[in-house]
Design a protein around this motif. Structure first.
Motif, PDB file in Angstrom:
ATOM      1  N   MET A   1       0.820  -1.217   0.000  1.00 28.76           N
ATOM      2  CA  MET A   1       0.000   0.000   0.000  1.00 28.76           C
ATOM      3  C   MET A   1       0.857   1.272   0.000  1.00 28.76           C
ATOM      4  O   MET A   1       0.458   2.310   0.505  1.00 28.76           O
ATOM      5  N   ARG A   2       2.068   1.182  -0.612  1.00 27.23           N
ATOM      6  CA  ARG A   2       2.950   2.343  -0.648  1.00 27.23           C
ATOM      7  C   ARG A   2       3.491   2.539  -2.051  1.00 27.23           C
ATOM      8  O   ARG A   2       3.670   1.587  -2.806  1.00 27.23           O
ATOM      9  N   SER A   3       3.792   3.798  -2.360  1.00 26.40           N
ATOM     10  CA  SER A   3       4.354   4.114  -3.672  1.00 26.40           C
ATOM     11  C   SER A   3       5.872   4.025  -3.685  1.00 26.40           C
ATOM     12  O   SER A   3       6.488   4.022  -4.756  1.00 26.40           O
ATOM     13  N   ASP A   4       6.495   3.955  -2.491  1.00 25.46           N
ATOM     14  CA  ASP A   4       7.957   3.930  -2.420  1.00 25.46           C
ATOM     15  C   ASP A   4       8.500   2.544  -2.082  1.00 25.46           C
ATOM     16  O   ASP A   4       9.649   2.406  -1.664  1.00 25.46           O
ATOM     17  N   THR A   5       7.677   1.508  -2.284  1.00 22.80           N
ATOM     18  CA  THR A   5       8.095   0.145  -1.957  1.00 22.80           C
ATOM     19  C   THR A   5       9.382  -0.235  -2.677  1.00 22.80           C
ATOM     20  O   THR A   5      10.301  -0.818  -2.096  1.00 22.80           O
TER      21      THR A   5
ATOM     22  N   HIS B   1      12.562   1.186  -1.115  1.00 23.15           N
ATOM     23  CA  HIS B   1      12.903   0.532   0.149  1.00 23.15           C
ATOM     24  C   HIS B   1      13.527  -0.839  -0.091  1.00 23.15           C
ATOM     25  O   HIS B   1      14.488  -1.227   0.586  1.00 23.15           O
TER      26      HIS B   1
ATOM     27  N   TRP C   1       3.582  -2.617   6.850  1.00 26.17           N
ATOM     28  CA  TRP C   1       2.898  -1.515   6.194  1.00 26.17           C
ATOM     29  C   TRP C   1       1.406  -1.764   5.975  1.00 26.17           C
ATOM     30  O   TRP C   1       0.607  -0.834   6.046  1.00 26.17           O
ATOM     31  N   ALA C   2       1.040  -3.004   5.675  1.00 23.42           N
ATOM     32  CA  ALA C   2      -0.354  -3.305   5.318  1.00 23.42           C
ATOM     33  C   ALA C   2      -0.758  -4.663   5.895  1.00 23.42           C
ATOM     34  O   ALA C   2      -0.972  -5.623   5.156  1.00 23.42           O
TER      35      ALA C   2
END
Length: 222
Positions: free
Chosen positions: A141-145, A148, A182-183
Motif C-alpha cells: 500500500m505504498r508508492s515507495d516500496t 525501500h 505496512w499493510a
C-alpha cells in the motif's frame, strides 16, 4: 494488495509473493491463495493491486500456442496488452473506491539466455525490462516500496572475493516483513518463492516468519 518482489542476478532470476487475500472493500481476511503464475519452467509472474478480479490478465500467456517457448520479453508484451483493458474494467468495477493499481512483475530467462525482470505499472503506464543485477517490488500500500526494497538488497549483500551474494530466502522474508508492517490487513505469511536457473529445473520454497537459511538460496548477485 499483495507484496511482490522479483530480481535478476548473476546466477538466477527469482520472484516471490505473499499468499494472503483480503476483501478489498472491508480489509477482512479472505483466505490464503498462491499468487505466482508459472508461464513455463523458465518464466514466472505475479501481480499486486487488484486481486481476483484482474486474474484474466494472464489469459494471453496461459493460452498461448507457443507458451513453453515464451521468454520474459514476449510474456511481458502479451500481459501489457491484455492488462490495459483489465485495468480499465477494474477501475470501473470499483468506482468510488481507492484505486490500488495494477502492478505486474515477470521474471526468468530472457531471449539472450540472460536473466531478466520486467515490471509493469498500469496506473502510470510505465513498463521497464532489465537484465541483472536488478530488483523490483510492488505492494504494501505504498508508492515507495521499490526504493525501500532496493536499499534492503544493498544492505543484505555479502562479499566473498570479488563477488557479492545474498541469502535469498532471508532477503525475501525481510521484504515480506515490510509488507506485513505496512499493510497487515492485506499482506501476510506464508509467501512463495520461485528461482530460475537456466539449464536446471526451477526451485521453489515457502517463506515463513521463522525461516532458516537454505544453502541452495545463497545466490550471486554480481
Amino acid at each position: 494488495m499483495t507484496m511482490i518482489v522479483a530480481g535478476a542476478f548473476a546466477d538466477c532470476a527469482f520472484i516471490a509473493a505473499d499468499r494472503k487475500r483480503a476483501d478489498m472493500l472491508t480489509g477482512k481476511d479472505a483466505g490464503s491463495h498462491p499468487k505466482i503464475v508459472e508461464i513455463n519452467a523458465s518464466v514466472f509472474a505475479s501481480k499486486a493491486g487488484y486481486g481476483p478480479d484482474a486474474d484474466d490478465i494472464w489469459e494471453p500467456v496461459l493460452t498461448h500456442p507457443d507458451r513453453e517457448r515464451l521468454r520474459v520479453e514476449e510474456a511481458a508484451q502479451l500481459v501489457e496488452t491484455s492488462g490495459r483493458e483489465v485495468y480499465k474494467r477494474c477501475i470501473s468495477l470499483f468506482a468510488g473506491m481507492p484505486n490500488p493499481g495494477l502492478h505486474v512483475l515477470i521474471a526468468g530467462a530472457g531471449r539472450e539466455t540472460d536473466y531478466r525482470v520486467h515490471a509493469i505499472n498500469f496506473g502510470n503506464r510505465q513498463s521497464v525490462g532489465h537484465s541483472g543485477p536488478i530488483v523490483f517490488a510492488f505492494g504494501g500500500m505504498r508508492s515507495d516500496t521499490n526504493e525501500h526494497v532496493k536499499e534492503l538488497l544493498m544492505s543484505s549483500l555479502q562479499k566473498s572475493g570479488s563477488f557479492h551474494f545474498v541469502q535469498l530466502d532471508e532477503f525475501v522474508g525481510e521484504v515480506m516483513d515490510l509488507g506485513v508492517e505496512w499493510a497487515p490487513n492485506f499482506v501476510g505469511y506464508p509467501a512463495d518463492l520461485r528461482v530460475v536457473v537456466i539449464g536446471d529445473d526451477p526451485f521453489s520454497c515457502t517463506i515463513e516468519p521463522g525461516r532458516t537459511n537454505d544453502r541452495h538460496l545463497r545466490r550471486r548477485v554480481l
